[in-house]
Design a protein around this motif. Structure first.
Motif, PDB file in Angstrom:
ATOM      1  N   ILE A  85       6.137  71.651  43.347  1.00 59.99           N
ATOM      2  CA  ILE A  85       7.010  71.389  42.187  1.00 59.99           C
ATOM      3  C   ILE A  85       8.444  71.080  42.627  1.00 59.99           C
ATOM      4  O   ILE A  85       9.143  70.356  41.948  1.00 59.99           O
ATOM      5  N   ILE A  86       8.891  71.644  43.769  1.00 56.84           N
ATOM      6  CA  ILE A  86      10.211  71.215  44.280  1.00 56.84           C
ATOM      7  C   ILE A  86      10.063  70.660  45.698  1.00 56.84           C
ATOM      8  O   ILE A  86       9.109  70.984  46.411  1.00 56.84           O
ATOM      9  N   ARG A  87      11.002  69.812  46.098  1.00 59.25           N
ATOM     10  CA  ARG A  87      10.873  69.069  47.352  1.00 59.25           C
ATOM     11  C   ARG A  87      11.792  69.507  48.475  1.00 59.25           C
ATOM     12  O   ARG A  87      11.760  68.967  49.576  1.00 59.25           O
ATOM     13  N   CYS A  88      12.660  70.488  48.175  1.00 62.09           N
ATOM     14  CA  CYS A  88      13.566  70.994  49.214  1.00 62.09           C
ATOM     15  C   CYS A  88      13.451  72.516  49.262  1.00 62.09           C
ATOM     16  O   CYS A  88      13.247  73.158  48.224  1.00 62.09           O
ATOM     17  N   ARG A  89      13.587  73.071  50.459  1.00 58.63           N
ATOM     18  CA  ARG A  89      13.442  74.524  50.618  1.00 58.63           C
ATOM     19  C   ARG A  89      14.546  75.272  49.865  1.00 58.63           C
ATOM     20  O   ARG A  89      15.727  74.917  49.983  1.00 58.63           O
ATOM     21  N   ALA A  90      14.149  76.292  49.119  1.00 57.57           N
ATOM     22  CA  ALA A  90      15.115  77.151  48.421  1.00 57.57           C
ATOM     23  C   ALA A  90      15.301  78.408  49.264  1.00 57.57           C
ATOM     24  O   ALA A  90      14.329  79.089  49.565  1.00 57.57           O
ATOM     25  N   THR A  91      16.527  78.689  49.642  1.00 59.16           N
ATOM     26  CA  THR A  91      16.774  79.821  50.550  1.00 59.16           C
ATOM     27  C   THR A  91      17.810  80.798  49.996  1.00 59.16           C
ATOM     28  O   THR A  91      18.565  80.471  49.077  1.00 59.16           O
ATOM     29  N   LEU A  92      17.804  81.939  50.630  1.00 58.93           N
ATOM     30  CA  LEU A  92      18.725  83.025  50.298  1.00 58.93           C
ATOM     31  C   LEU A  92      19.264  83.522  51.631  1.00 58.93           C
ATOM     32  O   LEU A  92      18.477  83.743  52.559  1.00 58.93           O
ATOM     33  N   LYS A  93      20.591  83.677  51.731  1.00 55.00           N
ATOM     34  CA  LYS A  93      21.155  84.234  52.970  1.00 55.00           C
ATOM     35  C   LYS A  93      21.254  85.740  52.807  1.00 55.00           C
ATOM     36  O   LYS A  93      21.819  86.227  51.823  1.00 55.00           O
ATOM     37  N   GLU A  94      20.657  86.464  53.752  1.00 57.80           N
ATOM     38  CA  GLU A  94      20.716  87.926  53.678  1.00 57.80           C
ATOM     39  C   GLU A  94      21.203  88.448  55.011  1.00 57.80           C
ATOM     40  O   GLU A  94      20.473  88.394  56.000  1.00 57.80           O
ATOM     41  N   GLY A  95      22.444  88.932  55.022  1.00 58.82           N
ATOM     42  CA  GLY A  95      23.039  89.332  56.287  1.00 58.82           C
ATOM     43  C   GLY A  95      23.122  88.105  57.173  1.00 58.82           C
ATOM     44  O   GLY A  95      23.604  87.057  56.765  1.00 58.82           O
ATOM     45  N   GLY A  96      22.526  88.201  58.361  1.00 57.36           N
ATOM     46  CA  GLY A  96      22.568  87.063  59.263  1.00 57.36           C
ATOM     47  C   GLY A  96      21.353  86.155  59.127  1.00 57.36           C
ATOM     48  O   GLY A  96      21.289  85.111  59.766  1.00 57.36           O
ATOM     49  N   SER A  97      20.370  86.556  58.297  1.00 54.21           N
ATOM     50  CA  SER A  97      19.135  85.755  58.264  1.00 54.21           C
ATOM     51  C   SER A  97      18.985  84.969  56.957  1.00 54.21           C
ATOM     52  O   SER A  97      19.591  85.288  55.934  1.00 54.21           O
ATOM     53  N   VAL A  98      18.130  83.960  57.053  1.00 53.61           N
ATOM     54  CA  VAL A  98      17.871  83.088  55.902  1.00 53.61           C
ATOM     55  C   VAL A  98      16.424  83.284  55.494  1.00 53.61           C
ATOM     56  O   VAL A  98      15.535  83.257  56.339  1.00 53.61           O
ATOM     57  N   ARG A  99      16.163  83.516  54.204  1.00 51.53           N
ATOM     58  CA  ARG A  99      14.767  83.615  53.791  1.00 51.53           C
ATOM     59  C   ARG A  99      14.487  82.775  52.546  1.00 51.53           C
ATOM     60  O   ARG A  99      15.399  82.355  51.853  1.00 51.53           O
ATOM     61  N   ASN A 100      13.188  82.545  52.308  1.00 52.89           N
ATOM     62  CA  ASN A 100      12.795  81.749  51.145  1.00 52.89           C
ATOM     63  C   ASN A 100      13.066  82.527  49.871  1.00 52.89           C
ATOM     64  O   ASN A 100      12.968  83.750  49.853  1.00 52.89           O
ATOM     65  N   ARG A 101      13.347  81.814  48.816  1.00 54.29           N
ATOM     66  CA  ARG A 101      13.430  82.447  47.493  1.00 54.29           C
ATOM     67  C   ARG A 101      12.701  81.532  46.495  1.00 54.29           C
ATOM     68  O   ARG A 101      12.521  80.338  46.766  1.00 54.29           O
ATOM     69  N   PRO A 102      12.283  82.090  45.355  1.00 54.76           N
ATOM     70  CA  PRO A 102      11.633  81.228  44.350  1.00 54.76           C
ATOM     71  C   PRO A 102      12.631  80.195  43.828  1.00 54.76           C
ATOM     72  O   PRO A 102      13.827  80.480  43.758  1.00 54.76           O
ATOM     73  N   PRO A 103      12.140  79.024  43.456  1.00 61.50           N
ATOM     74  CA  PRO A 103      13.061  78.024  42.905  1.00 61.50           C
ATOM     75  C   PRO A 103      13.664  78.483  41.585  1.00 61.50           C
ATOM     76  O   PRO A 103      13.016  79.204  40.822  1.00 61.50           O
ATOM     77  N   ARG A 104      14.899  78.080  41.319  1.00 65.23           N
ATOM     78  CA  ARG A 104      15.546  78.406  40.043  1.00 65.23           C
ATOM     79  C   ARG A 104      15.102  77.386  38.992  1.00 65.23           C
ATOM     80  O   ARG A 104      14.788  76.238  39.339  1.00 65.23           O
TER      81      ARG A 104
END
Ligand code: URA
Length: 223
Positions: A85-104
């Motif tokens: 449904i979306i074409r670009c990765r949705a991310t969340l920065k947590e501390g020093g790391s980046v993780r996936n998050r659900p699309p808004r």
């Protein structure tokens, strides 16, 4: 334009999309891929880390499980069309790391025109929604997986649509729950394959010929 030409044109435009802010953090735009003539289309949620890096859908752990289940059901990934449904990765920065998050919701809304364009080119008979967010777009808002999984719906994008568990969700289940959900995902894919195969072949336009007008002058389909 042929399907191929339409897809090339679509890709040229989508690869430079900046309609939502996800373009700022993406490595690649991830479009659908597979058999452009497939009657069966799988729609996931959105690219994760591996998909973002490679620019291809479902190439990470969830993709491996999906490929495994497709193969159990006599399908290679290149036999079907796989998209999101979306074409670009949705991310969340947590501390020093980046993780996936659900699309808004706004990201899903902005990307809908691209999904719709892909589906209008492929013209599937059957869509399998992988996970709730996909079912909310393809089937109906407020979709409830626990109650509506495995049920056939008519969608504006295909005559038949069904939703099942997302392979990433299946992978997160412990012990017996993993086996049970994996089995259900496989059953739903099997059901979708049967449904796609039972759809009549459309008569290709070049096989439709016109006869000289006779009794009402209707067009006959001779093949
Ligand atoms: N999960 C998705 O929903 N889509 C992908 O392409 C990969 C993982």
């Amino acid at each position: 334009m042929t399907k191929q030409e339409r897809l090339i044109d679509y890709k040229r435009r989508v690869l430079t999309c900046k309609d939502c802010s996800l373009w700022e953090t993406r490595t690649n735009v991830v479009t659908g891929e597979g058999n452009i003539d497939s009657k069966l289309v799988l729609v996931g949620e959105g690219p994760g880390e591996n998909e973002d890096l490679q620019g291809r859908p479902f190439v990470g752990r969830a993709g491996k499980l999906l490929e495994e289940i497709l193969l159990e059901n006599g399908l290679r990934r290149e036999d079907v069309w796989i998209t999101n449904i979306i074409r670009c990765r949705a991310t969340l920065k947590e501390g020093g790391s980046v993780r996936n998050r659900p699309p808004r919701p706004q990201e899903v809304q902005m990307c809908k025109k691209w999904l719709e364009e892909e589906l209008s080119i492929i013209k599937p008979k059957v869509i399998v929604c992988l996970g709730g967010p996909s079912a909310e777009v393809v089937i109906h808002k407020g979709f409830r997986m626990t109650e509506e999984r495995g049920i056939w719906f008519k969608s504006q994008y295909a005559p038949f649509a069904i939703a099942t568990y997302h392979p990433a969700y299946v992978l997160r289940q412990p012990g017996r729950a993993f086996d049970e959900l994996r089995w259900m995902l496989s059953e739903d894919i099997a059901e979708a394959r049967r449904k796609a195969e039972s759809q009549d072949e459309e008569v290709a336009p070049e096989k439709t010929i016109s006869l000289p007008p006779q009794e009402g002058g209707e067009q006959l389909n001779l093949f």
